[in-house]
Design an enzyme around this catalytic site. Sequence first.
Site, PDB file in Angstrom:
ATOM      1  N   TYR A  52      -3.417  11.244   0.351  1.00 39.37           N
ATOM      2  CA  TYR A  52      -2.326  10.287   0.555  1.00 39.37           C
ATOM      3  C   TYR A  52      -1.276  10.922   1.456  1.00 39.37           C
ATOM      4  O   TYR A  52      -0.923  12.086   1.297  1.00 39.37           O
ATOM      5  CB  TYR A  52      -1.676   9.916  -0.787  1.00 39.37           C
ATOM      6  N   GLU A  85       2.708   4.247   4.890  1.00 35.92           N
ATOM      7  CA  GLU A  85       1.724   4.896   4.024  1.00 35.92           C
ATOM      8  C   GLU A  85       0.366   4.930   4.687  1.00 35.92           C
ATOM      9  O   GLU A  85      -0.054   3.933   5.284  1.00 35.92           O
ATOM     10  CB  GLU A  85       1.571   4.119   2.708  1.00 35.92           C
TER      11      GLU A  85
END
Lengths: 304, 388
Positions: free
Chosen positions: B107, B195
């Site tokens: 991530y 993101e």
Amino acid sequence: MSVLIDADSTFIIQGITGREAVTMTRELLDYGSKVVGGVTPGRKGREVHGVPVEDTVRAFTERERIDGAIVAVPPAFATDAILEAVEAGVKLIVVVTERIPRAEVARAVEYAAQEGARIIGPNCLGLIAPGKSKMGGIGGAADATRRAFQPGVIGVMSRSGGMTTEISNALSEAGLGVSTAISIGGDAIIGSTYAELMPLFEADEQTQGIAIYSEPGGPMEAQLAEHIAEHGSRLPVVAFMAGRFMDEMPGMRFGHAGTIVEGRADTTADKIARLEAAGIAVAERIEEIPALLRERLDADGSGA
Amino acid sequence: MKLHEYQAKELLARYGVPTPEGRVARTADEAAEAAEALGGKVVVKAQVHAGGRGRAGGIKLADSADEARAAAEELLGTRLVTFQAPQGQPIDAVLVEEQIDVARELYLGAVIDNAAGMPVMIASAAGGMEIEEVAEEHPEQIHRQAIDPITGFQGFQARALAFATGLDGDLNRPAVALIQGLARAFRENDGSLAEINPLVVTGDGRLLAVDAKFSIDDDADYRRRDLVELRDRSQDEALEVEAEDAGIQNYIKLDGDIGCLVNGAGLAMATMDAIKFEGGEPANFLDIGTANDPEAIVAALRIIGADPEVKAVFVNIFGGLARTDVIAEGVVQAHAQGLITQPTVVRLAGTNVEDGNRILDDSGLELIRADGFADGAQKAVQAASGAD
């Protein structure tokens, strides 16, 4: 005494020739605030309600004492105006401008902190020491301001501009009155938080209690609770919690962003628990704030 | 403002972030052509703004052009219901991408840290899942580096994030470039949330941003015109879009039956609480701010009045910068024009309140007048239940 400003505070308004700033100037002068100048580049020599206009902040700071500046310029020019005031040595800057990009606010706040200047706002109504002076649009017209903000003993801090007035009005109607009320601004990043302003109220002998406005999201209430738990406080604090209805709508306001950074979403129920753990009483309705404060002031008065 | 996945990827690619080969398709035929061009084995991904698409059935694997066509047919023209958007969002486009051989999922994100007052880069080796869950259950797996608002994001910070998430050895150099690319994209485009989840290490040792989200700070619209043009308004609630067109920044449609018009977000929230205390349900959140123009009030009331759920309206104003006389004028005009037919409770306080009340008195309208917060909420709840 009061917090950050008093009857002698002198200040300038950056962006004074803007439509809303002209109205604000009138209201401030009517209230008795010492607005000694205004800045709009290229408008030197004009007057706004008798207040002289200069091209630069330095034109004023080089010739007289300037305690503060109100920044009322459009969002695209706000950071520039704040930095100009800081660079000219102004130590209190009230930013009323709304909708400044967050990256810009972060830059201005960081620079002001490095230079030892205090920013209130942005996106705020400013502050008022009732009966002495006000800085910013707080309270609106002078007569309405006098009604809602009567001199007294309670310090008010609020992220919401409107609720600064609403809470102060309730305190005034109840006869407690307000020592200083500060609208700190509703944006995610602001110059001065509850925890950062608390020591100023602590040091102010006029202030005997604190009322704050609280809402879902953001770390500000938790920071205040931590500050009080760590340093203690001579002042009873009452928080009015708005936005309880949002606990039933998870995900509505708490985007990802806050959640990741803060570890978990701070619901109103979480906030209430945190505040109460730090000895802060939480009011369900605005009308309850004065009674909750009075109970605590009386308890102190009896030596308990 | 949110970008679609394909728009976010195009933006990130300009900053050197590697993304899978892919094409946007708006028809099933286009999807089949795209699959053909990509070698047949593809993923067909619904382009909606909400997260949780995979679980909601918005992402489909296809092993041939025909399967891609079928997947696109199934998705296009429907609404995807996700936990983030229970009312569903229309699927007008799909992104057709090559299938990726995944070795590891990580991530990488950028957000504004409100407590620190600055943006922060976040990385975790636990990618491909909801990052909130990782943050809650395994906070030690979340690594952060602040983006200093004055000096910016530095190389050593990117290296720290890369090493912390196991992107070392040969992967380190491309990982650092990718992390710096995201930081730069975030800063230069006024990001509010970006993101890459998952950030994939492929079987053959490449880094790829397999999914991407990018939101832009709404307050930066004025200097991000190119991105504002990318906005897909069909993803937003229709009444909210209308409110925005009328210059109302802060309208959120809710499920109740009491329409609210309030100045200031705090007062609006407290008003809704007060309605709930009295046993009612607010139909909307609406902050008119300091709108000092009767037209803006009329527009706001038109939107409230047009909501078929609304049985009563509560106008709750404590005028500071907002003038109660201007608001009263707007309320009277909206009623005169028939935009509001529901019973209306009005509470005015603050600036020019005498003038405001006089305007309401002189209008001859049957308005329910309230004195204070709780009183107004009570009367609004009564009016709504009386209208049943």
